[in-house]
Design a protein around this motif. Sequence first.
Motif, mmCIF file in Angstrom:
data_model
loop_
_atom_site.group_PDB
_atom_site.id
_atom_site.type_symbol
_atom_site.label_atom_id
_atom_site.label_comp_id
_atom_site.label_asym_id
_atom_site.label_seq_id
_atom_site.Cartn_x
_atom_site.Cartn_y
_atom_site.Cartn_z
ATOM 1 N N ARG A 53 -16.990 -2.333 -12.867
ATOM 2 C CA ARG A 53 -16.654 -1.320 -11.862
ATOM 3 C C ARG A 53 -16.295 -1.961 -10.530
ATOM 4 N N ALA A 54 -17.032 -3.000 -10.142
ATOM 5 C CA ALA A 54 -16.757 -3.668 -8.858
ATOM 6 C C ALA A 54 -15.397 -4.358 -8.881
ATOM 7 N N GLU A 55 -15.029 -4.948 -10.009
ATOM 8 C CA GLU A 55 -13.712 -5.577 -10.118
ATOM 9 C C GLU A 55 -12.602 -4.533 -9.996
ATOM 10 N N LEU A 56 -12.782 -3.387 -10.621
ATOM 11 C CA LEU A 56 -11.796 -2.311 -10.514
ATOM 12 C C LEU A 56 -11.662 -1.859 -9.065
ATOM 13 N N ILE A 57 -12.793 -1.665 -8.416
ATOM 14 C CA ILE A 57 -12.786 -1.209 -7.019
ATOM 15 C C ILE A 57 -12.080 -2.208 -6.110
ATOM 16 N N VAL A 58 -12.469 -3.469 -6.173
ATOM 17 C CA VAL A 58 -11.870 -4.455 -5.269
ATOM 18 C C VAL A 58 -10.388 -4.634 -5.563
ATOM 19 N N SER A 59 -10.018 -4.559 -6.820
ATOM 20 C CA SER A 59 -8.609 -4.678 -7.177
ATOM 21 C C SER A 59 -7.792 -3.541 -6.571
ATOM 22 N N GLU A 60 -8.303 -2.310 -6.674
ATOM 23 C CA GLU A 60 -7.597 -1.158 -6.098
ATOM 24 C C GLU A 60 -7.542 -1.234 -4.578
ATOM 25 N N LEU A 61 -8.645 -1.626 -3.947
ATOM 26 C CA LEU A 61 -8.664 -1.684 -2.476
ATOM 27 C C LEU A 61 -7.738 -2.771 -1.941
ATOM 28 N N VAL A 62 -7.726 -3.934 -2.583
ATOM 29 C CA VAL A 62 -6.824 -5.005 -2.145
ATOM 30 C C VAL A 62 -5.376 -4.588 -2.376
ATOM 31 N N THR A 63 -5.093 -4.017 -3.535
ATOM 32 C CA THR A 63 -3.725 -3.583 -3.830
ATOM 33 C C THR A 63 -3.256 -2.536 -2.825
ATOM 34 N N ASN A 64 -4.127 -1.575 -2.495
ATOM 35 C CA ASN A 64 -3.764 -0.581 -1.480
ATOM 36 C C ASN A 64 -3.456 -1.234 -0.146
ATOM 37 N N ALA A 65 -4.279 -2.184 0.257
ATOM 38 C CA ALA A 65 -4.049 -2.871 1.533
ATOM 39 C C ALA A 65 -2.710 -3.606 1.521
ATOM 40 N N VAL A 66 -2.402 -4.267 0.419
ATOM 41 C CA VAL A 66 -1.151 -5.020 0.330
ATOM 42 C C VAL A 66 0.061 -4.078 0.340
ATOM 43 N N LEU A 67 -0.022 -2.995 -0.433
ATOM 44 C CA LEU A 67 1.137 -2.107 -0.567
ATOM 45 C C LEU A 67 1.343 -1.167 0.616
ATOM 46 N N HIS A 68 0.253 -0.759 1.260
ATOM 47 C CA HIS A 68 0.375 0.299 2.260
ATOM 48 C C HIS A 68 0.101 -0.122 3.703
ATOM 49 N N ALA A 69 -0.665 -1.173 3.908
ATOM 50 C CA ALA A 69 -0.954 -1.609 5.278
ATOM 51 C C ALA A 69 0.273 -2.331 5.823
ATOM 52 N N ARG A 70 0.721 -1.901 6.957
ATOM 53 C CA ARG A 70 1.896 -2.534 7.573
ATOM 54 C C ARG A 70 1.411 -3.621 8.520
ATOM 55 N N THR A 71 1.075 -4.760 7.941
ATOM 56 C CA THR A 71 0.476 -5.837 8.732
ATOM 57 C C THR A 71 1.364 -7.060 8.840
#
Length: 143
Positions: A53-71
Motif C-alpha cells: 500500500r505504501a509503494e502504491l501511495i508514494v508512486s501516485e503522489l510522486v507521479t502527481n507531483a511530476v505531472l501536475h506541479a509546475r516547478t
Amino acid sequence: MLETPLRRRPEFYLCAGPTQSRVLPCELESAAVARRLVAAVLDRWELPELTERAELIVSELVTNAVLHARTGGASVRVVVTRVHGDRVQVAVTDLDQRPPTLVEAGPDEERGRGLALVAAVSESWGCERRAWGKRVWAELARS
C-alpha cells in the motif's frame, strides 16, 4: 588466492530515527526510486505488511507531483515517518502551491484515479500548503 565477495553498496543509507527522507528529481523515474525507498524503510521498521500500500501511495503522489506541479524541473521530497507504533505517514513535497484535486475518472479515461487510489488504501490523506509549495501525505496502519 581467495576471492572476497563483492559487496553491493546499499541504495539507501537509512538513519536510526523515525523519519527517512530523500530529495529526488522531478521526473517520472523518481516514482520507482521512491517505491524502493519506502520498501527499504518499512523492511527496516519490520512493517512489511504495509509495503504494498505504501509503494502504491508514494508512486501516485510522486507521479502527481511530476505531472501536475509546475516547478520547472525542480525536485520533490519523499518523507516516510513512523508516526506511532505501526502507523506510518508517506508524504511528497513539491514547489507548487496548488492543491491536488480528487476527481472521478470515467471508465474510459486513462488518468485521474491516483488520489482516489490513495484515499482507498490509506487511513487518511491530506494536503498542507507551505509558503514555497505543498506537502501531500497519507497515513497507513496495520489492520
